[in-house]
Design a protein around this motif. Structure first.
Motif, short mmCIF file in Angstrom:
data_model
loop_
_atom_site.label_atom_id
_atom_site.label_comp_id
_atom_site.label_asym_id
_atom_site.label_seq_id
_atom_site.Cartn_x
_atom_site.Cartn_y
_atom_site.Cartn_z
N GLU A 100 -22.96 5.96 15.77
CA GLU A 100 -23.41 6.48 14.25
C GLU A 100 -23.97 5.41 13.40
N PRO A 101 -22.95 4.16 13.11
CA PRO A 101 -23.44 3.37 11.77
C PRO A 101 -24.83 2.63 12.19
N LEU A 102 -25.03 2.54 13.45
CA LEU A 102 -26.40 1.84 13.70
C LEU A 102 -27.40 2.89 13.11
N VAL A 103 -27.58 4.18 13.02
CA VAL A 103 -28.58 4.90 12.96
C VAL A 103 -29.30 4.32 11.31
N VAL A 104 -28.36 4.23 10.46
CA VAL A 104 -28.70 4.12 9.17
C VAL A 104 -29.41 2.57 9.00
N SER A 162 -21.62 -8.55 19.84
CA SER A 162 -20.79 -7.39 18.99
C SER A 162 -19.36 -8.39 18.67
N LEU A 163 -19.56 -8.35 17.37
CA LEU A 163 -18.44 -9.15 16.57
C LEU A 163 -17.69 -8.30 15.82
N ALA A 237 -9.69 -2.89 11.64
CA ALA A 237 -10.62 -3.89 12.72
C ALA A 237 -12.04 -3.16 12.76
N LEU A 238 -13.03 -3.86 12.22
CA LEU A 238 -14.31 -3.25 12.09
C LEU A 238 -15.64 -4.24 12.37
N PRO A 239 -16.73 -3.74 12.85
CA PRO A 239 -17.71 -4.67 13.33
C PRO A 239 -17.96 -5.37 12.12
N THR A 240 -18.38 -6.52 12.24
CA THR A 240 -18.72 -7.39 11.04
C THR A 240 -20.16 -6.90 10.36
N ALA A 241 -21.07 -6.28 11.35
CA ALA A 241 -22.35 -5.78 10.53
C ALA A 241 -21.94 -4.81 9.42
N THR A 296 -25.31 -7.27 14.43
CA THR A 296 -24.24 -8.51 14.10
C THR A 296 -23.80 -8.54 12.72
N GLY A 297 -24.95 -8.39 11.87
CA GLY A 297 -24.71 -8.56 10.42
C GLY A 297 -25.21 -9.97 10.00
#
Length: 297
Positions: A100-104, A162-163, A237-241, A296-297
């Motif tokens: 879901e976070p990638l959609v935005v 994926s970081l 713990a979260l994706p750096t992006a 990746t951010g």
């Protein structure tokens, strides 16, 4: 030795008996037909047509060449039909599954606008899930997926790393301090995944490095963890992006090597051969510089 356009003019004269009628059939002027026939004869080295009071007739060599030219025409028309059919198949929907976070992040980037410019008939439809959907069962066409891929029916390519890192809200860190090393993680409260995400690598990593960590809030999604960390309930713990994009969060550890995986663009072997999915893969490959920061951010 010659091109198809010259041969097309020869066939038109053979069918219609004059350069004037051939020009009308090809929607060009008579002089152009005459010029193209002359050029073809020069390249072949023999006359193909001769003028008579009633119009043009094929020479003996022209008659000999005619059936071969007709076969070339048939093959060219067949090729044209294949190309047109493929172009029609590029009109449709690419069902793209991703977290879901990638959609935005994708919709706010120029990625979809550039896809529309290159392939006006293609449209992306998002199939959103924090869990893997089954491409083999037709639940989606293409996946943007991180982690290990064990499904031998899927093929694809790496698009980014994926970081993941550890983050805390600013207020939480002011009250409890920041962990200086991995051994300090057990002393902090945590926002973690719920039981539905028990096999997620972030869940398993936390169990290994801080088995006694206090999980004070849980969520079944990455976006839920972001909100819990922003609410200052504890570390997450979260994706750096995502984590680096939140001004209310501070990265306190990482990227964590144990959580690093590969982002892949995946599809089934059968779908990979279809024109629309093949075009989508080619487009994404050409947009790596845009795609990597999204992931990746």
């Amino acid at each position: 030795m010659f091109d198809w356009d010259d041969l097309k003019h020869f066939l038109a004269v053979a069918r219609h008996g004059s350069t004037t009628a051939a020009g009308r059939a090809l929607n060009i002027d008579q002089s152009t037909v005459q010029r193209r026939i002359t050029r073809l004869e020069q390249r072949i080295g023999q006359p193909l047509v001769e003028r008579h009071p009633s119009g043009y007739r094929l020479t003996a060599y022209g008659q000999q060449l005619l059936p071969h030219a007709q076969l070339v025409e048939q093959q060219m028309l067949a090729l044209q039909n294949v190309v047109q059919s493929s172009a029609r198949e590029l009109n449709g929907v690419i069902r793209l599954t991703c977290p879901e976070p990638l959609v935005v992040r994708i919709t706010q980037s120029p990625l979809l606008e550039r896809l529309q410019t290159r392939h006006p008939g293609l449209r992306v439809e998002f199939v959103v899930s924090d869990h893997y959907v089954d491409l083999g069962k037709g639940e989606a066409d293409v996946a943007l997926r991180s982690g290990d891929t064990v499904d031998n029916q899927l093929i694809g390519r790496k698009v980014a790393d994926s970081l993941w890192a550890v983050y805390g809200g600013r207020d939480y860190l002011e009250r409890h301090g920041s962990p200086a090393r991995t051994e300090d993680l057990a002393q902090h409260a945590w926002a973690g995944f719920d039981e539905s995400m028990g096999k997620h690598r972030a869940t398993q990593w936390l169990r290994q490095v801080a088995p006694d960590a206090r999980i004070v809030a849980t969520s079944g999604s990455v976006l839920g963890l972001v909100q819990l960390a922003k609410a200052n309930v504890g570390l997450a713990a979260l994706p750096t992006a995502l984590g680096d994009a939140e001004p209310e969060l501070v990265r306190v550890l990482g990227p964590v090597p144990e959580l690093t995986r590969i982002w892949r663009l995946l599809t089934t072997r059968q779908l990979r051969r279809t024109p629309r999915v093949s075009a989508f893969f080619a487009f994404m490959a050409s947009e790596m510089d845009t795609l990597r920061p999204i992931l990746t951010g």
